[in-house]
Each structure stands twice: as C-alpha cells, then as structure tokens.
Design a protein around this motif. Structure first.
Motif, mmCIF file in Angstrom:
data_model
loop_
_atom_site.group_PDB
_atom_site.id
_atom_site.type_symbol
_atom_site.label_atom_id
_atom_site.label_comp_id
_atom_site.label_asym_id
_atom_site.label_seq_id
_atom_site.Cartn_x
_atom_site.Cartn_y
_atom_site.Cartn_z
ATOM 1 N N THR A 174 0.866 -1.176 0.000
ATOM 2 C CA THR A 174 0.000 0.000 0.000
ATOM 3 C C THR A 174 0.905 1.228 0.000
ATOM 4 N N VAL A 175 0.835 2.024 -1.068
ATOM 5 C CA VAL A 175 1.808 3.113 -1.247
ATOM 6 C C VAL A 175 1.101 4.416 -1.620
ATOM 7 N N PHE A 176 1.411 5.475 -0.890
ATOM 8 C CA PHE A 176 1.069 6.835 -1.299
ATOM 9 C C PHE A 176 2.282 7.379 -2.058
ATOM 10 N N TRP A 177 2.136 7.571 -3.373
ATOM 11 C CA TRP A 177 3.240 8.056 -4.195
ATOM 12 C C TRP A 177 3.317 9.577 -4.101
ATOM 13 N N GLY A 178 4.501 10.100 -3.792
ATOM 14 C CA GLY A 178 4.670 11.527 -3.578
ATOM 15 C C GLY A 178 4.941 12.288 -4.865
ATOM 16 N N LEU A 179 4.321 13.463 -4.981
ATOM 17 C CA LEU A 179 4.541 14.365 -6.107
ATOM 18 C C LEU A 179 4.720 15.773 -5.566
ATOM 19 N N SER A 180 5.765 16.447 -6.020
ATOM 20 C CA SER A 180 6.027 17.800 -5.537
ATOM 21 C C SER A 180 6.606 18.638 -6.664
ATOM 22 N N PRO A 181 6.113 19.865 -6.869
ATOM 23 C CA PRO A 181 6.670 20.714 -7.922
ATOM 24 C C PRO A 181 8.049 21.244 -7.551
ATOM 25 N N VAL A 182 8.921 21.285 -8.522
ATOM 26 C CA VAL A 182 10.267 21.846 -8.356
ATOM 27 C C VAL A 182 10.372 23.004 -9.341
ATOM 28 N N ILE A 183 10.311 24.226 -8.805
ATOM 29 C CA ILE A 183 10.231 25.416 -9.652
ATOM 30 C C ILE A 183 11.489 26.264 -9.473
ATOM 31 N N GLY A 184 12.279 26.371 -10.520
ATOM 32 C CA GLY A 184 13.454 27.227 -10.492
ATOM 33 C C GLY A 184 14.704 26.535 -9.981
ATOM 34 N N PRO A 185 15.877 27.133 -10.201
ATOM 35 C CA PRO A 185 17.159 26.505 -9.841
ATOM 36 C C PRO A 185 17.350 26.327 -8.346
ATOM 37 N N ARG A 186 16.846 27.240 -7.511
ATOM 38 C CA ARG A 186 17.025 27.096 -6.062
ATOM 39 C C ARG A 186 16.267 25.876 -5.535
ATOM 40 N N SER A 187 15.056 25.703 -6.013
ATOM 41 C CA SER A 187 14.267 24.548 -5.601
ATOM 42 C C SER A 187 14.940 23.252 -6.051
ATOM 43 N N PHE A 203 14.642 17.181 -17.431
ATOM 44 C CA PHE A 203 13.766 17.772 -16.415
ATOM 45 C C PHE A 203 13.712 19.295 -16.563
ATOM 46 N N GLU A 204 12.513 19.847 -16.520
ATOM 47 C CA GLU A 204 12.322 21.292 -16.611
ATOM 48 C C GLU A 204 11.734 21.809 -15.300
ATOM 49 N N PRO A 205 12.439 22.689 -14.577
ATOM 50 C CA PRO A 205 11.924 23.205 -13.299
ATOM 51 C C PRO A 205 10.930 24.355 -13.492
ATOM 52 N N THR A 206 9.881 24.083 -14.273
ATOM 53 C CA THR A 206 8.836 25.077 -14.498
ATOM 54 C C THR A 206 7.520 24.549 -13.955
ATOM 55 N N LEU A 207 6.615 25.443 -13.650
ATOM 56 C CA LEU A 207 5.315 25.032 -13.133
ATOM 57 C C LEU A 207 4.575 24.179 -14.157
ATOM 58 N N GLU A 208 4.603 24.593 -15.416
ATOM 59 C CA GLU A 208 3.878 23.865 -16.461
ATOM 60 C C GLU A 208 4.395 22.437 -16.600
#
Length: 249
Positions: A174-187, A203-208
């Motif tokens: 039973t797994v909750f798969w994690g998703l998190s946005p990475v926006i910009g070089p600092r993130s 990989f593109e660190p953009t919101l879209e």
C-alpha cells in the motif's frame, strides 16, 4: 477508474495559515480525501496538534511522527487522540537546535510501540528511492513491515522511469506516491543537495512541466486505483492543484 486515496501535504506554519490552507484545498481540490502534516521543528505547531485542528474540517488526517523525538517513557503522540486513525512514522532529521533533545530510536522501534500501545492506529512508514542503494531501502521496507507498518509514503518522484521501477519493487504494498513541484534553480538545488535527488536530463523546473508530470503519474495511478499525495512546496495552491483535476476526470 480513479485513485483510492489522494492526500495533500500541508505545512503547519501556524493555526491560522493551516486552516486557511485546509479551506483552500476543500475549495480548489475536492478530489482530495486526506491531508498529511509533517512535523517540522522550525514551527511551534506539532503535527498531531495540527491534525486535531484539521479534523473538524477534514475527516482523514495523517500526522508525521519523528521517531527520534519520542522519549522512552513519554506517551506516543496521537495515541489517544479522538478521530485519529492513521500516522506516518519517519526517523526524523537531527534538529538544527542542539538544545532539542533526541533519542536513539529506530523507526521500527516506534512502529512496534504504536502497534502495542495504540493498535487501533494504521501505521505508515517512509520509502526513499534516492537515499541509498535500492536493495538497502527494500531491506528497510521489509523491516518496517515486520515491525507493523501497513503502508508507505514515498519521497516525491520526479522521473517516470524511476516511478515505474519503484512501482515494480513495491508492487504488493500500500503506497502513497509523492509528487512535488520543483520550480526554479534554487528549488532544484534543494532537492539535489538535501535529498540526493537525481533529476532526468530533460527535467524542466517550471510550473507547467511539473503539472504535466504530475498529471501523467496521476493518470497511471488512476488506472490501478492507486494512492498519491501532493506536496505543493513553494507554489500557490490555486496554481498547482486545480489543473491536476484534469488527470482525475
């Protein structure tokens, strides 16, 4: 098909900010049936206290419990908390404040305590595909299951190939798969430095791009009635959450 569970992780910065975020999730993202709350030392509001604040507004809440913070003779956080049904036990990073006392607990020892002292609670543990060699992490999964863990929350995934590999490794769990946005070089640098994430070459660190990736993963999980949690760090909830509903339609 649809997800069997979908959680949003909310940071307990303060009572007011937390309840504002809860209201936003309910309004913007009705697909969420769960909220999970990390226990962060830089904020005074503990995760289980945050869960108590949330419960009148959201039925399912999963507070994170740091194993290294629990004294051997102290009561287990949330063990007798009305309405609480689930907790996530993590090991916990050493505190920046050296005056904060920690204890040499393993994740497994605290899971065993919960199973003995609060058997009504469902216990989750953590899975991190980036931290070390996969065989070591999967040995940890086996130990946590033996201790009594009934499921896992993953570190956020950022790569479809790794996601597929991890789904194979954890096929029967039973797994909750994690998703998190990475926006910009600092993130991006934060995830690479602190969590040892290796991002794919394209990989593109953009919101879209992050929204598109999350939509793809959610569609995969919807086909098998899987579970996911969203960690909307450093983005506005109204920008990140609503577009993801398209993947759940």
């Amino acid at each position: 098909m649809s997800l069997s569970r979908l959680s949003v992780e909310l940071i307990p910065r303060s009572t007011e900010a937390l309840l504002d975020d809860v209201a936003s999730v309910k309004a913007l993202f009705p697909a969420a049936d769960t909220l999970n709350v990390p226990d962060l030392m830089r904020f005074p509001l503990r995760s289980w206290d945050a869960a108590a604040l949330i419960h009148p507004h959201f039925a399912r809440v999963v507070p994170h419990i740091r194993a290294i913070d629990i004294a051997p003779d102290a009561p287990l956080p949330g063990a007798d908390q009305p309405g609480l049904e689930e907790v996530l036990v993590v090991h916990g990073d050493p505190p920046a404040d050296l005056s904060h006392r920690t204890y040499p607990n393993s994740t497994e020892s605290i899971i065993r305590r919960y199973k003995k002292e609060a058997p009504h609670l469902r216990i989750y543990a953590a899975f991190d595909p980036y931290r070390r060699a996969p065989w070591q992490e999967l040995e940890d999964v086996a130990r946590k299951k033996e201790a009594g863990a009934e499921g896992f929350f993953t570190q956020p995934v950022f790569d479809l190939k790794l996601f597929d590999l991890c789904r194979e490794w954890l096929r029967d769990e039973t797994v909750f798969w994690g998703l998190s946005p990475v926006i910009g070089p600092r993130s991006r640098s934060y995830w690479e430095t602190t969590n040892h994430v290796v991002f794919p070459k394209d990989f593109e660190p953009t919101l879209e791009a992050n929204i598109q990736f999350a939509q793809t993963v959610l569609r995969h999980l919807s086909q098998e009635k899987g579970r996911a949690y969203l960690m909307p760090l450093r983005v506005k909830l109204d920008q990140y959450l609503p577009p993801l509903l398209e993947a759940l339609a």
